[in-house]
Design an enzyme around this catalytic site. Structure first.
Site, PDB file in Angstrom:
ATOM      1  N   GLY A  64      12.374 -67.588 -45.537  1.00  0.00           N
ATOM      2  CA  GLY A  64      11.774 -66.155 -45.364  1.00  0.00           C
ATOM      3  C   GLY A  64      10.288 -66.204 -45.277  1.00  0.00           C
ATOM      4  O   GLY A  64       9.608 -65.459 -44.566  1.00  0.00           O
ATOM      5  N   ARG A  79      10.642 -62.283 -55.780  1.00  0.00           N
ATOM      6  CA  ARG A  79      10.171 -62.486 -54.601  1.00  0.00           C
ATOM      7  C   ARG A  79      10.833 -61.763 -53.436  1.00  0.00           C
ATOM      8  O   ARG A  79      12.239 -61.301 -53.580  1.00  0.00           O
ATOM      9  CB  ARG A  79      10.331 -63.949 -54.309  1.00  0.00           C
ATOM     10  CG  ARG A  79       9.996 -64.422 -52.952  1.00  0.00           C
ATOM     11  CD  ARG A  79      11.548 -65.053 -52.138  1.00  0.00           C
ATOM     12  NE  ARG A  79      11.130 -65.664 -50.913  1.00  0.00           N
ATOM     13  CZ  ARG A  79      12.397 -65.753 -50.206  1.00  0.00           C
ATOM     14  NH1 ARG A  79      13.447 -65.208 -50.263  1.00  0.00           N
ATOM     15  NH2 ARG A  79      11.811 -66.250 -49.062  1.00  0.00           N
ATOM     16  N   VAL A  80      10.091 -61.087 -52.608  1.00  0.00           N
ATOM     17  CA  VAL A  80      11.037 -60.300 -51.245  1.00  0.00           C
ATOM     18  C   VAL A  80      11.063 -61.249 -50.235  1.00  0.00           C
ATOM     19  O   VAL A  80      10.293 -62.220 -49.967  1.00  0.00           O
ATOM     20  CB  VAL A  80       9.753 -59.416 -51.026  1.00  0.00           C
ATOM     21  CG1 VAL A  80      10.300 -58.619 -49.986  1.00  0.00           C
ATOM     22  CG2 VAL A  80       9.503 -58.335 -52.270  1.00  0.00           C
ATOM     23  N   SER A  81      12.344 -60.934 -49.655  1.00  0.00           N
ATOM     24  CA  SER A  81      13.053 -61.797 -48.643  1.00  0.00           C
ATOM     25  C   SER A  81      12.599 -60.960 -47.513  1.00  0.00           C
ATOM     26  O   SER A  81      12.358 -59.974 -47.244  1.00  0.00           O
ATOM     27  CB  SER A  81      14.557 -61.751 -48.802  1.00  0.00           C
ATOM     28  OG  SER A  81      14.881 -62.169 -47.616  1.00  0.00           O
ATOM     29  N   GLY A 141      16.998 -68.330 -42.637  1.00  0.00           N
ATOM     30  CA  GLY A 141      16.194 -69.343 -42.879  1.00  0.00           C
ATOM     31  C   GLY A 141      15.080 -69.035 -43.899  1.00  0.00           C
ATOM     32  O   GLY A 141      15.098 -68.425 -44.953  1.00  0.00           O
ATOM     33  N   THR A 181      21.490 -66.297 -45.643  1.00  0.00           N
ATOM     34  CA  THR A 181      21.732 -65.160 -45.127  1.00  0.00           C
ATOM     35  C   THR A 181      22.644 -64.788 -44.141  1.00  0.00           C
ATOM     36  O   THR A 181      23.252 -65.644 -43.725  1.00  0.00           O
ATOM     37  CB  THR A 181      20.213 -64.716 -44.466  1.00  0.00           C
ATOM     38  OG1 THR A 181      19.393 -65.183 -45.404  1.00  0.00           O
ATOM     39  CG2 THR A 181      20.082 -63.288 -43.944  1.00  0.00           C
TER      40      THR A 181
END
Ligand code: GLY
Length: 293
Positions: free
Chosen positions: A217, A193-195, A215, A165
């Protein structure tokens, strides 16, 4: 792992380029990332000192990092387990305490730009189909974020390496705080998948403090990291006290993440419990105050 604290006095820019573990095959990953962050931070400070709108400065910095394929954000993002990239970016304007984000976008060159546009909309967190539809409506650049290097990593099942990120926290000389985070996610994750970056656990700003996390999530979300740090500052703790407790809690829980944070008085904190995190702290008066090696 490391925790650092300090204070800047003019306009301030903190950037991170991810707190993933260092890839043993590319030991210079962090120093290359730090060099790019230094250049971007210096440009951002110059723009802030010249009186450019800080929101514009924020999106310019994030856009530049998204366009740099060494970072896992925008172009060069890690691929999910189905071989697709799905990008996430969030923006928060502390003065308005307004959060906006786009989640899981495959064909938007600069998701941070779209997240910034959503600041003034009634629906401020979008995933698809709305996010891609809006990007076309706004005529934002459409692009695949796939790069040969990332596709090869995916084919060879190479885990996501040192730089994940990207994040930016800005404080203007008047004490206004803005934050943005942009990511390609963990790499090889279950499709869709949601961050954490697209949630208030990974990105948060108010008139009190601003935080961008990086890092793992799921751990950042489990700890409500960014909003928890901000709440402690809002409730009267110094950023140093709040940051130290968050760091100690993360160490005790064996978390693998990091963050950059700034408060309205210019106190800053950079911390990580991983092997490394690329980051810089840039002061409008003194120039580079701190940076990962
Ligand atoms: N912090 C990036 C992610 O886990 O998606």
């Amino acid at each position: 792992m490391l925790e650092l604290y300090g204070q800047c006095h003019g306009s301030t820019v903190l950037l991170h380029g991810g707190a993933g573990g260092q890839d043993p095959k590319t030991p210079d990953t962090v120093s290359k990332a730090t060099a790019a962050l230094k250049t971007s931070a210096a440009e951002a400070i110059k723009a802030l000192n010249a009186g450019l709108d800080p929101m514009q400065v924020l999106t310019q910095v994030l856009g530049k990092l998204e366009d740099d394929p060494q970072f896992n954000a925008g172009t060069g993002s890690a691929l999910q387990s189905d071989g697709q990239t799905r990008l996430t970016a969030a923006i928060m304007d502390g003065a308005r305490q307004s959060f906006s984000a786009v989640i899981s976008c495959s064909y938007i060159k600069n998701p941070s730009l779209l997240a910034q546009h959503l600041q003034s909309e009634s629906s401020r967190v979008l995933t698809n189909p709305g996010a891609e539809l809006l990007a076309r409506k706004l005529r934002l650049p459409v692009a695949s974020s796939l790069t040969e290097a990332r596709v090869n990593d995916w084919v060879k099942k190479v885990p996501e390496s040192g730089c994940d990120t990207v994040g930016c926290v800005i404080r203007t000389a008047q004490g206004r705080i803005l934050v943005g985070t942009s990511t390609g996610g963990r790499g090889f994750e279950f499709p869709g998948r949601v961050s954490d970056s697209g949630t208030v656990a990974g990105t948060y700003a108010s008139k009190f403090a601003g935080i961008s996390a990086t890092g793992i999530g799921e751990e950042i979300v489990d700890d409500g990291l960014a909003v928890r740090l901000e709440t402690r500052c809002r409730d009267g703790w110094t950023l140093e006290k709040a940051g130290r407790l968050a760091f100690n809690e993360a160490v005790a829980l064996k978390r693998l993440y990091g963050w950059i944070a700034l408060d309205a008085e210019g106190f800053w904190n950079a911390a990580y419990t991983t092997a490394a995190m690329s980051f810089v702290v840039f002061d409008g008066k003194k120039g580079l105050v701190h940076g990962s090696k």
